[in-house]
Write an enzyme that holds these catalytic residues in place. Sequence first.
Site, PDB file in Angstrom:
ATOM      1  N   THR A   1     -46.890  17.227   4.334  1.00 46.51           N
ATOM      2  CA  THR A   1     -47.945  16.511   4.900  1.00 46.51           C
ATOM      3  C   THR A   1     -48.305  15.137   4.177  1.00 46.51           C
ATOM      4  OG1 THR A   1     -50.087  16.504   5.695  1.00 46.51           O
ATOM      5  CG2 THR A   1     -49.626  18.273   4.147  1.00 46.51           C
ATOM      6  N   ARG A  60     -44.873   5.856  18.266  1.00 48.89           N
ATOM      7  CA  ARG A  60     -44.943   5.986  16.878  1.00 48.89           C
ATOM      8  C   ARG A  60     -44.225   7.384  16.688  1.00 48.89           C
ATOM      9  NH1 ARG A  60     -47.091   9.613  12.744  1.00 48.89           N
ATOM     10  NH2 ARG A  60     -46.663   8.412  10.593  1.00 48.89           N
ATOM     11  N   THR A  98     -52.157  17.596   9.473  1.00 47.55           N
ATOM     12  CA  THR A  98     -51.055  18.173   9.901  1.00 47.55           C
ATOM     13  C   THR A  98     -50.884  19.753   9.514  1.00 47.55           C
ATOM     14  OG1 THR A  98     -50.204  16.179  10.004  1.00 47.55           O
ATOM     15  CG2 THR A  98     -48.501  17.994   9.612  1.00 47.55           C
TER      16      THR A  98
HETATM   17  N1  ASP Z   1     -47.197  13.158   8.186  1.00 51.06           N
HETATM   18  C1  ASP Z   1     -48.028  13.186   9.216  1.00 51.06           C
HETATM   19  C2  ASP Z   1     -47.465  11.875  10.199  1.00 51.06           C
HETATM   20  O1  ASP Z   1     -47.426  10.722   9.772  1.00 51.06           O
HETATM   21  C3  ASP Z   1     -49.503  12.912   9.348  1.00 51.06           C
HETATM   22  C4  ASP Z   1     -50.164  14.019   8.236  1.00 51.06           C
HETATM   23  O2  ASP Z   1     -49.335  14.863   7.694  1.00 51.06           O
HETATM   24  O3  ASP Z   1     -51.222  14.040   8.252  1.00 51.06           O
HETATM   25  O4  ASP Z   1     -47.155  11.987  11.335  1.00 51.06           O
END
Ligand code: ASP
Length: 306
Positions: free
Chosen positions: A214, A191, A163
């Site tokens: 993230t 989702r 992310t």
């Molecule tokens: N936080 C993000 C999500 O759950 C994923 C990530 O940060 O890697 O969509």
Amino acid sequence: MLPVLVVHGGAGQIPKERVDLSTAGVRAAVRGGYTILQDGGSAMDAVVEAVTLLENNPDFNAGRGSVLNAKGEVEMDAIVMDGGALASGAVSAVRDVANPVQLARLVMERTSHTCLTANGAMQFARAMGVPEVLPESLVTDYARTLWENTLDPDDCHAGKMGTVGAVAVDAEGNVACATSTGGTRNKMEGRVGDTACIGGGAYADNKVGGVSSTGDGEAIMKVTLARLIVIYMEQGHSAERASNMGLAYMKERVGGLGGVVTVDPEGNWAARFSSPQMSWAAAQRNRIYYGLYEEERFTQSIDNLR
Ligand code: ASP
């Protein structure tokens, strides 16, 4: 201290062969966004530019390069927040746009809402003249291979995360943040993760500071990680200490791992994570700082990157 820009390329565990791509990507993005601040541009312009560069880079899980959901399709979330007016805009589960972060900014600037989702977000994109892209153009071979090799939905948090996000303070002391993601691998269709949620994936307040998060999105939402860190800062903790406290709370309380980039309005900044790795880069006073593993902090003059 001002101005400053800090970006991340996702908390998680990056496969060895992709480490260089990830660190090169965050350094290029921070340089692109910092140029705007050096020219007197706003914190919002800088974070949107940095995140746009990362969305266009296929080595990150955002825009082109996004991971695929259980049906093998891209669905993306993004958010921006402006710490002056506490204004925010987000999109969730969008499919056919190259730069969800720019659409999130349009939601903030051109609607009275804070989040638009799926088809409604796409209708708004068309009304705003945002070009539609073919869904396949966002899918990389790497994302397709990951999807083919891991169809177990319980495995959606493992492996590549990537992310992207940014926080900045401009020369006038305005704080802004932006975050963008393809979400979690093999997620259920529809989702929506923390990234689209104000206080989860991002929060900014000119009076206190800003955060882009993230990591494990469901855990981030349970503790509203970005807002929690801003609250710790409001209580007098530094950007670094508040970030550590928020991440520790999330780990202890709900067992979630993640990472954040954080700034205060004076330009103090932090890049902290509880996951094994997070690629990050910061630019301030003509220097770039970057790292990937805990306590790693390399630095070089920005001119050497040009
Ligand atoms: N936080 C993000 C999500 O759950 C994923 C990530 O940060 O890697 O969509």
